[in-house]
Design an enzyme around this catalytic site. Structure first.
Site, PDB file in Angstrom:
ATOM      1  N   ASP A  26       0.869  -1.161   0.000  1.00 58.92           N
ATOM      2  CA  ASP A  26       0.000   0.000   0.000  1.00 58.92           C
ATOM      3  C   ASP A  26       0.929   1.241   0.000  1.00 58.92           C
ATOM      4  O   ASP A  26       2.141   1.106   0.192  1.00 58.92           O
ATOM      5  CB  ASP A  26      -0.868  -0.072   1.268  1.00 58.92           C
ATOM      6  CG  ASP A  26      -1.586   1.219   1.550  1.00 58.92           C
ATOM      7  OD1 ASP A  26      -2.262   1.729   0.653  1.00 58.92           O
ATOM      8  OD2 ASP A  26      -1.470   1.732   2.695  1.00 58.92           O
ATOM      9  N   ASP A  28      -0.045   5.161   1.150  1.00 59.49           N
ATOM     10  CA  ASP A  28      -0.219   6.087   2.277  1.00 59.49           C
ATOM     11  C   ASP A  28      -0.283   5.325   3.604  1.00 59.49           C
ATOM     12  O   ASP A  28      -1.081   4.409   3.759  1.00 59.49           O
ATOM     13  CB  ASP A  28      -1.502   6.902   2.101  1.00 59.49           C
ATOM     14  CG  ASP A  28      -1.405   7.845   0.914  1.00 59.49           C
ATOM     15  OD1 ASP A  28      -0.924   8.973   1.107  1.00 59.49           O
ATOM     16  OD2 ASP A  28      -1.777   7.438  -0.208  1.00 59.49           O
ATOM     17  N   ASP A 216      -1.973  -0.660   5.804  1.00 60.11           N
ATOM     18  CA  ASP A 216      -2.305  -0.099   7.122  1.00 60.11           C
ATOM     19  C   ASP A 216      -3.775   0.247   7.312  1.00 60.11           C
ATOM     20  O   ASP A 216      -4.161   0.741   8.367  1.00 60.11           O
ATOM     21  CB  ASP A 216      -1.498   1.183   7.341  1.00 60.11           C
ATOM     22  CG  ASP A 216      -2.045   2.338   6.520  1.00 60.11           C
ATOM     23  OD1 ASP A 216      -2.194   2.167   5.292  1.00 60.11           O
ATOM     24  OD2 ASP A 216      -2.371   3.380   7.104  1.00 60.11           O
TER      25      ASP A 216
HETATM   26 MG   LIG Z   1      -2.776   3.142   3.551  1.00 60.01          MG
END
Ligand SMILES: [Mg+2]
Length: 267
Positions: A26, A28, A216
């Protein structure tokens, strides 16, 4: 969830079986810390250098799978020869693959209507960022005053709930962001599978690889919950978070450390 550093032996054992890694990340909150404005989430030099080096390794295929639009995520990462997926996997590009999910075209008129209504009807409070992703919309409220957040959410739901109930679009919710997407069962895991196939082809070996996915946020849980050993799922954040990932690291620095470990041992 188990802390990955205490399980490196297990990690090595899983990878050694095939010797090939498909590393998907991923962006960000995984490769860069979350910041108040998405446009400022620029990847630092050491991370880019690390990914550039990895992109040249024979035994490692690399992908970045983001909620951002494809053109945006390519610009933020700026590493050539790797796989990119944008808009939670609705758009994919990389060695031997170029893909836009057909449902995106069908949803476009509804998304356009929603965008124009949101623009007109959202309260004029500071900090709202309405991001048009081409295949979807994201309403970021991280910078909105706490007292105004409920009002923003209410307007959002007033406008989009009807479209969602009529199955024209579907909604998803991330970290301080409300999202509208085409209504189809397609998520980061679907994209991961498409890229995995392409990666195997482009490596020419056709051999199995171990997939390592690191993320996340809520949309990464779609991936975590479907992954099975020997593939390796890694959540970025606190152990107390109820993630479906098998392993975790604490923050972006630890993600880079983990990638460095993979480079050293398998690059
Ligand atoms: Mg993320």
């Amino acid at each position: 969830m188990r802390l990955i550093w205490k399980n490196l032996e297990e990690i090595n054992k899983r990878i050694r079986k095939s010797g090939r890694i498909f590393l998907a990340l991923d962006y960000d909150g995984t490769l860069t810390p979350i910041v108040s404005r998405p446009s400022r989430a620029v990847m630092r030099y050491p991370a880019r250098a690390l990914l550039s080096r990895l992109s040249n390794k024979k035994n490692i295929s690399l992908a970045v799978i983001s909620g951002r639009r494809l053109s945006d995520i390519e610009k933020m990462v700026k590493v050539k020869g790797i796989f990119y997926a944008g808009s939670h996997g609705f758009e994919i590009k990389g060695p031997g693959i170029k893909f836009i999910h057909p449902a995106c075209l069908a949803a476009r008129p509804y998304i356009r209507q929603i965008k124009s209504r949101l623009k007109h009807e959202l309260p004029s409070v500071g900090g709202i960022i309405l991001e048009d992703k081409g295949v979807g919309l994201s309403l970021h409220y991280r910078n909105v005053k706490k007292t105004a957040v409920d009002g923003v959410k209410k307007v959002f739901h007033n406008i989009v709930d009807g479209y969602a109930a009529g199955k024209k679009v579907r909604l998803s919710f991330g970290k301080k962001v409300l999202e509208v997407r085409p209504n189809i069962k397609w998520d980061k895991f679907s994209a991961l599978n498409e890229i995995s196939k392409a990666a195997r082809k482009s490596a020419k070996a056709g051999k199995r690889h171990v997939t390592i996915y690191i993320g996340d946020d809520a949309t990464d849980e779609d991936v975590f919950k479907k992954m099975k050993a020997p593939d390796i799922s890694v959540y970025v954040g606190k152990k107390s978070y109820k993630s479906r990932a098998e392993f975790f690291v604490s923050n972006v620095n630890d993600v880079l450390k983990l990638i460095g470990f993979l480079e050293k041992n398998y690059g």
